[in-house]
Design a protein around this motif. Structure first.
Motif, PDB file in Angstrom:
ATOM      1  N   MET A   1     -15.969   2.968  -8.828  1.00  0.00           N
ATOM      2  CA  MET A   1     -15.591   3.772  -9.983  1.00  0.00           C
ATOM      3  C   MET A   1     -16.703   3.730 -11.029  1.00  0.00           C
ATOM      4  O   MET A   1     -17.289   2.680 -11.269  1.00  0.00           O
ATOM      5  N   MET A   2     -16.992   4.852 -11.609  1.00  0.00           N
ATOM      6  CA  MET A   2     -18.000   4.927 -12.664  1.00  0.00           C
ATOM      7  C   MET A   2     -17.317   5.005 -14.025  1.00  0.00           C
ATOM      8  O   MET A   2     -16.443   5.839 -14.246  1.00  0.00           O
ATOM      9  N   LEU A   3     -17.699   4.094 -14.926  1.00  0.00           N
ATOM     10  CA  LEU A   3     -17.152   4.074 -16.275  1.00  0.00           C
ATOM     11  C   LEU A   3     -18.264   4.470 -17.241  1.00  0.00           C
ATOM     12  O   LEU A   3     -19.343   3.886 -17.228  1.00  0.00           O
ATOM     13  N   GLU A   4     -17.993   5.477 -18.082  1.00  0.00           N
ATOM     14  CA  GLU A   4     -18.994   5.969 -19.020  1.00  0.00           C
ATOM     15  C   GLU A   4     -18.453   5.944 -20.445  1.00  0.00           C
ATOM     16  O   GLU A   4     -17.376   6.479 -20.713  1.00  0.00           O
ATOM     17  N   VAL A   5     -19.208   5.325 -21.327  1.00  0.00           N
ATOM     18  CA  VAL A   5     -18.903   5.339 -22.759  1.00  0.00           C
ATOM     19  C   VAL A   5     -19.827   6.363 -23.396  1.00  0.00           C
ATOM     20  O   VAL A   5     -21.049   6.243 -23.318  1.00  0.00           O
ATOM     21  N   LYS A   6     -19.251   7.390 -24.016  1.00  0.00           N
ATOM     22  CA  LYS A   6     -20.044   8.491 -24.541  1.00  0.00           C
ATOM     23  C   LYS A   6     -19.825   8.659 -26.043  1.00  0.00           C
ATOM     24  O   LYS A   6     -18.730   9.026 -26.485  1.00  0.00           O
ATOM     25  N   HIS A   7     -20.855   8.317 -26.816  1.00  0.00           N
ATOM     26  CA  HIS A   7     -20.886   8.567 -28.265  1.00  0.00           C
ATOM     27  C   HIS A   7     -19.647   7.998 -28.983  1.00  0.00           C
ATOM     28  O   HIS A   7     -19.055   8.652 -29.832  1.00  0.00           O
ATOM     29  N   VAL A   8     -19.286   6.780 -28.617  1.00  0.00           N
ATOM     30  CA  VAL A   8     -18.077   6.163 -29.178  1.00  0.00           C
ATOM     31  C   VAL A   8     -18.346   5.569 -30.565  1.00  0.00           C
ATOM     32  O   VAL A   8     -19.306   4.815 -30.755  1.00  0.00           O
ATOM     33  N   SER A   9     -17.497   5.924 -31.513  1.00  0.00           N
ATOM     34  CA  SER A   9     -17.515   5.336 -32.855  1.00  0.00           C
ATOM     35  C   SER A   9     -16.108   4.867 -33.196  1.00  0.00           C
ATOM     36  O   SER A   9     -15.114   5.438 -32.732  1.00  0.00           O
ATOM     37  N   LYS A  10     -16.029   3.808 -34.013  1.00  0.00           N
ATOM     38  CA  LYS A  10     -14.729   3.258 -34.388  1.00  0.00           C
ATOM     39  C   LYS A  10     -14.842   2.574 -35.744  1.00  0.00           C
ATOM     40  O   LYS A  10     -15.805   1.839 -36.006  1.00  0.00           O
ATOM     41  N   SER A  11     -13.871   2.815 -36.614  1.00  0.00           N
ATOM     42  CA  SER A  11     -13.830   2.175 -37.934  1.00  0.00           C
ATOM     43  C   SER A  11     -12.521   1.418 -38.098  1.00  0.00           C
ATOM     44  O   SER A  11     -11.505   1.764 -37.497  1.00  0.00           O
ATOM     45  N   PHE A  12     -12.557   0.395 -38.943  1.00  0.00           N
ATOM     46  CA  PHE A  12     -11.363  -0.316 -39.371  1.00  0.00           C
ATOM     47  C   PHE A  12     -11.341  -0.334 -40.889  1.00  0.00           C
ATOM     48  O   PHE A  12     -12.381  -0.205 -41.550  1.00  0.00           O
ATOM     49  N   SER A  13     -10.175  -0.516 -41.446  1.00  0.00           N
ATOM     50  CA  SER A  13     -10.037  -0.584 -42.902  1.00  0.00           C
ATOM     51  C   SER A  13     -10.237  -2.018 -43.383  1.00  0.00           C
ATOM     52  O   SER A  13      -9.653  -2.949 -42.833  1.00  0.00           O
ATOM     53  N   LYS A  14     -11.065  -2.177 -44.397  1.00  0.00           N
ATOM     54  CA  LYS A  14     -11.287  -3.479 -45.022  1.00  0.00           C
ATOM     55  C   LYS A  14     -11.226  -3.307 -46.533  1.00  0.00           C
ATOM     56  O   LYS A  14     -12.013  -2.555 -47.102  1.00  0.00           O
ATOM     57  N   ASP A  15     -10.262  -3.991 -47.157  1.00  0.00           N
ATOM     58  CA  ASP A  15     -10.047  -3.872 -48.610  1.00  0.00           C
ATOM     59  C   ASP A  15      -9.851  -2.416 -49.016  1.00  0.00           C
ATOM     60  O   ASP A  15     -10.348  -1.947 -50.050  1.00  0.00           O
ATOM     61  N   GLY A  16      -9.140  -1.698 -48.142  1.00  0.00           N
ATOM     62  CA  GLY A  16      -8.839  -0.307 -48.442  1.00  0.00           C
ATOM     63  C   GLY A  16      -9.958   0.671 -48.172  1.00  0.00           C
ATOM     64  O   GLY A  16      -9.806   1.872 -48.401  1.00  0.00           O
ATOM     65  N   GLN A  17     -11.096   0.157 -47.672  1.00  0.00           N
ATOM     66  CA  GLN A  17     -12.249   1.016 -47.397  1.00  0.00           C
ATOM     67  C   GLN A  17     -12.561   1.008 -45.898  1.00  0.00           C
ATOM     68  O   GLN A  17     -12.467  -0.033 -45.255  1.00  0.00           O
ATOM     69  N   PRO A  18     -12.914   2.174 -45.347  1.00  0.00           N
ATOM     70  CA  PRO A  18     -13.266   2.210 -43.918  1.00  0.00           C
ATOM     71  C   PRO A  18     -14.570   1.457 -43.649  1.00  0.00           C
ATOM     72  O   PRO A  18     -15.529   1.568 -44.412  1.00  0.00           O
ATOM     73  N   GLN A  19     -14.574   0.666 -42.608  1.00  0.00           N
ATOM     74  CA  GLN A  19     -15.769  -0.074 -42.219  1.00  0.00           C
ATOM     75  C   GLN A  19     -16.121   0.307 -40.791  1.00  0.00           C
ATOM     76  O   GLN A  19     -15.326   0.122 -39.858  1.00  0.00           O
ATOM     77  N   LEU A  20     -17.315   0.843 -40.597  1.00  0.00           N
ATOM     78  CA  LEU A  20     -17.758   1.303 -39.286  1.00  0.00           C
ATOM     79  C   LEU A  20     -18.078   0.095 -38.404  1.00  0.00           C
ATOM     80  O   LEU A  20     -18.952  -0.706 -38.722  1.00  0.00           O
ATOM     81  N   VAL A  21     -17.368  -0.023 -37.296  1.00  0.00           N
ATOM     82  CA  VAL A  21     -17.543  -1.153 -36.380  1.00  0.00           C
ATOM     83  C   VAL A  21     -18.433  -0.778 -35.194  1.00  0.00           C
ATOM     84  O   VAL A  21     -19.293  -1.551 -34.785  1.00  0.00           O
ATOM     85  N   LEU A  22     -18.213   0.420 -34.643  1.00  0.00           N
ATOM     86  CA  LEU A  22     -19.039   0.941 -33.550  1.00  0.00           C
ATOM     87  C   LEU A  22     -19.568   2.311 -33.957  1.00  0.00           C
ATOM     88  O   LEU A  22     -18.835   3.102 -34.553  1.00  0.00           O
ATOM     89  N   SER A  23     -20.806   2.580 -33.625  1.00  0.00           N
ATOM     90  CA  SER A  23     -21.402   3.850 -34.043  1.00  0.00           C
ATOM     91  C   SER A  23     -22.160   4.519 -32.898  1.00  0.00           C
ATOM     92  O   SER A  23     -23.148   3.962 -32.386  1.00  0.00           O
ATOM     93  N   ASP A  24     -21.672   5.686 -32.471  1.00  0.00           N
ATOM     94  CA  ASP A  24     -22.354   6.535 -31.498  1.00  0.00           C
ATOM     95  C   ASP A  24     -22.885   5.721 -30.317  1.00  0.00           C
ATOM     96  O   ASP A  24     -24.051   5.823 -29.944  1.00  0.00           O
ATOM     97  N   LEU A  25     -22.005   4.919 -29.731  1.00  0.00           N
ATOM     98  CA  LEU A  25     -22.416   3.980 -28.680  1.00  0.00           C
ATOM     99  C   LEU A  25     -22.273   4.626 -27.308  1.00  0.00           C
ATOM    100  O   LEU A  25     -21.253   5.247 -27.000  1.00  0.00           O
ATOM    101  N   ASN A  26     -23.306   4.436 -26.490  1.00  0.00           N
ATOM    102  CA  ASN A  26     -23.320   4.980 -25.127  1.00  0.00           C
ATOM    103  C   ASN A  26     -23.620   3.857 -24.133  1.00  0.00           C
ATOM    104  O   ASN A  26     -24.494   3.012 -24.375  1.00  0.00           O
ATOM    105  N   LEU A  27     -22.894   3.887 -23.006  1.00  0.00           N
ATOM    106  CA  LEU A  27     -23.074   2.834 -21.998  1.00  0.00           C
ATOM    107  C   LEU A  27     -22.453   3.304 -20.688  1.00  0.00           C
ATOM    108  O   LEU A  27     -21.458   4.032 -20.691  1.00  0.00           O
ATOM    109  N   GLU A  28     -23.032   2.883 -19.570  1.00  0.00           N
ATOM    110  CA  GLU A  28     -22.471   3.167 -18.258  1.00  0.00           C
ATOM    111  C   GLU A  28     -22.264   1.871 -17.493  1.00  0.00           C
ATOM    112  O   GLU A  28     -23.069   0.944 -17.597  1.00  0.00           O
TER     113      GLU A  28
END
Length: 257
Positions: A1-28
């Motif tokens: 099976m081939m697993l591809e991560v394409k341009h993944v970004s993810k944020s979480f809230s910290k003290d009411g403000q969004p904090q970018l945890v992952l940014s435009d990440l690519n991996l196979e």
């Protein structure tokens, strides 16, 4: 099976403000490949792993398994957590059977037979009727791995599964995991913060930046040369990753200044 991560970004809230945890990440991750995700605390390793496994959803981008978007946990994937995630009111055998029950795999008799087969593989056949509180940390993690393997996954996700174990037990389970990996048709994505562990286990080591998490560099490991932790070749790989880590660390210091 081939697993591809394409341009993944993810944020979480910290003290009411969004904090970018992952940014435009690519991996196979290719079929039958062992990939280690390595990086400092807070770089998003575990978050990335959960998104890859369908336990969490990316804000943008996506994960594709054989070209199909992953929106939830997939039947041919299994997850091993750092904290074991075992049921204390069930026996070792019942814990291993549980995953097959949930996925409605086989009939009841076959589930028990399969569970016993994987407990034997993990050297736990004498403890099938024991409860979790009666086991050592290493034995608990073996139980968790046996439960995941009983699902006969094609991809096994592991989130720092040996992080809480002593060095002797850790190396013992590393050997056992490699033996299982070599005998089974599966891929492994393994989160760790231990450089030596990543080199020893991985076909490729993905070094991650933090704040936000991105891929800093990817190191291909020649498995024919580095199984001996005392070898010169093994230490050369350690030096290469340490050099990458120095650059990652420099970026992290600049982030906090």
């Amino acid at each position: 099976m081939m697993l591809e991560v394409k341009h993944v970004s993810k944020s979480f809230s910290k003290d009411g403000q969004p904090q970018l945890v992952l940014s435009d990440l690519n991996l196979e991750v290719g079929a039958r490949e062992f990939v280690c995700l390595l990086g400092p605390s807070g770089c998003g390793k575990s978050t990335l792993l959960r998104i890859m496994a369908g336990l969490d959803i990316a804000e943008s981008g996506g994960v594709y398994l054989d070209d199909k978007l992953v929106k939830e946990p997939q039947p041919k994937c299994a997850f091993v957590f750092q904290d074991y995630a075992l049921f204390p009111w069930k026996t070792v055998l019942e814990n291993v059977v549980y995953g097959m029950d949930v996925q409605d795999m086989y009939d009841k008799k076959t589930r028990v037979e399969k569970a016993k087969e994987y407990l034997k593989l993990m050297h736990l056949e004498k403890y099938e009727n024991s409860y979790i509180h009666e086991l050592s940390g290493g034995m608990r993690q073996r139980t968790a791995i046996a439960r995941s393997l009983a699902l006969e996954p094609e991809i096994l996700f592991m989130d720092e599964p040996f992080g809480a174990l002593d060095n002797f037990t850790r190396m013992e389970l590393q050997e056992l995991l490699l033996d299982i990996y070599s005998k089974n048709k599966l891929s492994v994505v393994f989160v760790t913060h231990d450089i030596s562990e990543a080199i020893y286990l991985g076909d490729r080591v993905v070094v991650m930046n933090a704040h936000p998490g991105t891929v800093h560099s990817i190191l291909d490991i020649n498995k024919g040369l580095v199984r001996d932790r005392t070898s010169e070749d093994f230490h050369l790989y350690e030096d290469k990753i340490m050099q990458a880590f120095q650059l990652v660390r420099k970026q992290e210091v600049e982030y906090y200044i």
